[in-house]
Write an enzyme that holds these catalytic residues in place. Structure first.
Site, PDB file in Angstrom:
ATOM      1  N   TYR A 151       0.818  -1.346   0.050  1.00 24.29           N
ATOM      2  CA  TYR A 151       0.124  -0.052   0.022  1.00 24.29           C
ATOM      3  C   TYR A 151       0.761   1.130  -0.087  1.00 24.29           C
ATOM      4  O   TYR A 151       0.578   2.290  -0.611  1.00 24.29           O
ATOM      5  CB  TYR A 151      -1.032  -0.012   1.309  1.00 24.29           C
ATOM      6  CG  TYR A 151      -1.928   1.213   1.339  1.00 24.29           C
ATOM      7  CD1 TYR A 151      -2.752   1.359   0.229  1.00 24.29           C
ATOM      8  CD2 TYR A 151      -1.769   2.338   2.185  1.00 24.29           C
ATOM      9  CE1 TYR A 151      -3.523   2.820   0.346  1.00 24.29           C
ATOM     10  CE2 TYR A 151      -2.331   3.157   2.354  1.00 24.29           C
ATOM     11  CZ  TYR A 151      -3.409   3.622   1.426  1.00 24.29           C
ATOM     12  OH  TYR A 151      -4.333   4.754   1.216  1.00 24.29           O
ATOM     13  N   LYS A 155       0.908   4.272  -2.810  1.00 22.79           N
ATOM     14  CA  LYS A 155       0.866   5.748  -2.530  1.00 22.79           C
ATOM     15  C   LYS A 155       2.245   6.680  -2.782  1.00 22.79           C
ATOM     16  O   LYS A 155       2.060   7.707  -3.035  1.00 22.79           O
ATOM     17  CB  LYS A 155       0.285   5.982  -1.047  1.00 22.79           C
ATOM     18  CG  LYS A 155      -1.141   5.288  -1.109  1.00 22.79           C
ATOM     19  CD  LYS A 155      -2.138   6.390  -1.839  1.00 22.79           C
ATOM     20  CE  LYS A 155      -3.544   5.794  -1.688  1.00 22.79           C
ATOM     21  NZ  LYS A 155      -4.466   6.878  -2.475  1.00 22.79           N
TER      22      LYS A 155
HETATM   23  P1  NDP Z   1     -13.293   4.336   1.077  1.00 20.47           P
HETATM   24  O1  NDP Z   1     -13.234   2.970   1.050  1.00 20.47           O
HETATM   25  O2  NDP Z   1     -14.425   5.017   1.830  1.00 20.47           O
HETATM   26  O3  NDP Z   1     -13.409   4.987  -0.474  1.00 20.47           O
HETATM   27  C1  NDP Z   1     -12.913   4.436  -1.497  1.00 20.47           C
HETATM   28  C2  NDP Z   1     -13.645   4.680  -2.875  1.00 20.47           C
HETATM   29  O4  NDP Z   1     -12.750   4.200  -3.881  1.00 20.47           O
HETATM   30  C3  NDP Z   1     -15.021   3.994  -2.932  1.00 20.47           C
HETATM   31  O5  NDP Z   1     -15.979   4.910  -3.365  1.00 20.47           O
HETATM   32  C4  NDP Z   1     -14.910   3.029  -3.807  1.00 20.47           C
HETATM   33  O6  NDP Z   1     -16.028   2.923  -4.615  1.00 20.47           O
HETATM   34  C5  NDP Z   1     -13.608   3.545  -4.778  1.00 20.47           C
HETATM   35  N1  NDP Z   1     -12.918   2.348  -5.384  1.00 20.47           N
HETATM   36  C6  NDP Z   1     -12.082   1.504  -4.736  1.00 20.47           C
HETATM   37  N2  NDP Z   1     -11.741   0.374  -5.634  1.00 20.47           N
HETATM   38  C7  NDP Z   1     -12.292   0.935  -6.914  1.00 20.47           C
HETATM   39  C8  NDP Z   1     -12.027   0.371  -8.090  1.00 20.47           C
HETATM   40  N3  NDP Z   1     -11.368  -0.659  -8.453  1.00 20.47           N
HETATM   41  N4  NDP Z   1     -12.670   1.076  -9.268  1.00 20.47           N
HETATM   42  C9  NDP Z   1     -13.549   2.249  -9.058  1.00 20.47           C
HETATM   43  N5  NDP Z   1     -13.644   2.671  -7.608  1.00 20.47           N
HETATM   44  C10 NDP Z   1     -13.014   2.100  -6.844  1.00 20.47           C
HETATM   45  O7  NDP Z   1     -12.008   4.918   1.279  1.00 20.47           O
HETATM   46  P2  NDP Z   1     -11.569   6.560   1.362  1.00 20.47           P
HETATM   47  O8  NDP Z   1     -12.387   7.633   1.311  1.00 20.47           O
HETATM   48  O9  NDP Z   1     -10.802   6.743   2.618  1.00 20.47           O
HETATM   49  O10 NDP Z   1     -10.499   6.541   0.290  1.00 20.47           O
HETATM   50  C11 NDP Z   1     -10.255   7.695  -0.680  1.00 20.47           C
HETATM   51  C12 NDP Z   1      -8.725   7.587  -1.027  1.00 20.47           C
HETATM   52  O11 NDP Z   1      -8.194   8.094  -0.071  1.00 20.47           O
HETATM   53  C13 NDP Z   1      -8.085   6.373  -1.424  1.00 20.47           C
HETATM   54  O12 NDP Z   1      -7.232   6.756  -2.486  1.00 20.47           O
HETATM   55  C14 NDP Z   1      -7.313   6.039  -0.216  1.00 20.47           C
HETATM   56  O13 NDP Z   1      -6.154   5.404  -0.415  1.00 20.47           O
HETATM   57  C15 NDP Z   1      -7.148   7.608   0.241  1.00 20.47           C
HETATM   58  N6  NDP Z   1      -6.814   7.726   1.897  1.00 20.47           N
HETATM   59  C16 NDP Z   1      -7.564   7.320   2.700  1.00 20.47           C
HETATM   60  C17 NDP Z   1      -7.231   7.610   4.124  1.00 20.47           C
HETATM   61  C18 NDP Z   1      -8.031   6.947   5.300  1.00 20.47           C
HETATM   62  O14 NDP Z   1      -7.345   7.083   6.250  1.00 20.47           O
HETATM   63  N7  NDP Z   1      -9.317   6.753   5.024  1.00 20.47           N
HETATM   64  C19 NDP Z   1      -6.028   8.344   4.464  1.00 20.47           C
HETATM   65  C20 NDP Z   1      -5.023   8.390   3.251  1.00 20.47           C
HETATM   66  C21 NDP Z   1      -5.334   8.298   2.024  1.00 20.47           C
HETATM   67  P3  NDP Z   1     -16.656   1.566  -5.076  1.00 20.47           P
HETATM   68  O15 NDP Z   1     -16.296   0.342  -4.105  1.00 20.47           O
HETATM   69  O16 NDP Z   1     -18.027   1.746  -5.365  1.00 20.47           O
HETATM   70  O17 NDP Z   1     -16.081   1.162  -6.613  1.00 20.47           O
HETATM   71  C1  8X3 Z   2      -4.173   5.644   4.820  1.00 19.40           C
HETATM   72  C2  8X3 Z   2      -3.584   5.917   5.906  1.00 19.40           C
HETATM   73  O1  8X3 Z   2      -1.950   5.216   7.593  1.00 19.40           O
HETATM   74  O2  8X3 Z   2      -3.571   3.513   6.966  1.00 19.40           O
HETATM   75  O3  8X3 Z   2      -3.843   6.031   3.473  1.00 19.40           O
HETATM   76  O4  8X3 Z   2      -1.924   4.267   5.471  1.00 19.40           O
HETATM   77  S1  8X3 Z   2      -2.754   4.743   6.581  1.00 19.40           S
END
Ligand code: NDP
Ligand code: 8X3
Length: 250
Positions: A151, A155
């Protein structure tokens, strides 16, 4: 002029919260994700504020991405803002124990998916000499933590691509921004731990994690600066977090 934004991963968490704040500020929306029912519900809800169209596709499937983007209705075709947000972690284990399917999913979705979508949309921005790309990275793209291996690699790639886009698109007058959150309470940990809700909940207990709308507010701020202002890189933590591994939990 009314902006049009294309948001990947709009069905949940950060993407959904971003869609909500954009809609309330009269930004036209192209909302993407795999879960059709959620897309329909969002269209119904946010359609009260702005024009909304939805695209159901998997970002990691190149054919689906190209087909979906070609099918965008005429009045949504000029994309001013691309939010590359879709992504997830799959699993959390030492490199020697990791599942290859999880590695494939993370690299295919978080890295190649972002590239496929960008490749389909950037040419219209370079042709117009205007546009804004916001890449949602992570603190996992700034540091590596135990068991985060692939992961974190995915990133770090997003972080590198964000910088690369800034360099290559500079002469085309396109703005590029990377936003790198720490812990945000979304479905992220449910996905990482494959539906083990107790484990997922544990990630966000004992402190106040960021909420999806905290990041959405920042995205909205970033894209609404005057055109000559580009915020290139933001790292956003909850107050209780100092690094990927240092959390001031009660
Ligand atoms: P969620 O799991 O709540 O949302 C993830 C979103 O990505 C969903 O809408 C899902 O939609 C979509 N998604 C996942 N896989 C696919 C795919 N193969 N094709 C199309 N859409 C996809 O997580 P977050 O909102 O937290 O995550 C959003 C972003 O933020 C990500 O890139 C994550 O890595 C990043 N992030 C999150 C953090 C956290 O702590 N939550 C911290 C740092 C970064 P669906 O399943 O309907 O396809
Ligand atoms: C999501 C935050 O710390 O789980 O990107 O990698 S962490």
């Amino acid at each position: 002029m009314k902006l049009t934004a294309f948001i990947t991963g709009a069905t949940s968490g950060i993407g959904k919260a971003t869609a909500e704040i954009f809609a309330k500020n009269n930004i036209r929306l192209i909302l993407c994700g795999r879960r059709a029912e959620r897309l329909q519900e969002l269209k119904k809800q946010l359609g009260k504020f702005t024009e909304v169209t939805t695209l159901q596709f998997d970002v990691s499937k190149r054919d689906e991405v190209e087909k979906a983007i070609k099918s965008i209705p005429e009045n949504f075709k000029q994309i001013d803002v691309l939010i590359n947000n879709a992504g997830n972690a799959h699993g959390l284990s030492a490199i020697q124990d990791g599942a290859i399917d999880d590695w494939d999913a993370m690299l295919d979705i978080n890295v190649k998916g972002l590239l496929y979508v960008s490749k389909a949309i950037i040419p219209q921005m370079t042709a117009r000499k205007s546009g804004f790309i916001v890449n949602i990275g992570s603190i996992a793209g700034k540091e590596v933590y135990p068991n985060g291996n692939v992961y974190c690699a995915s990133k770090h790639a997003v972080n590198a691509l964000n910088k690369a886009m800034r360099l290559d698109l500079n002469k085309h007058n396109i703005r590029v921004a990377g936003i790198h959150p720490g812990a945000v309470e979304t479905e992220f940990s449910d996905v990482r731990f494959k539906g083990d809700t107790a484990k997922a909940k544990q990630v966000y207990t004992g402190y106040k994690a960021l909420q999806a709308n905290d990041i959405a507010d920042i995205i909205y701020f970033v894209i609404t600066r005057p055109y000559h202002v580009n915020i290139e890189d933001l790292v956003v933590y909850p107050t209780a977090q100092a690094s990927a591994t240092i959390l001031n939990k009660a």
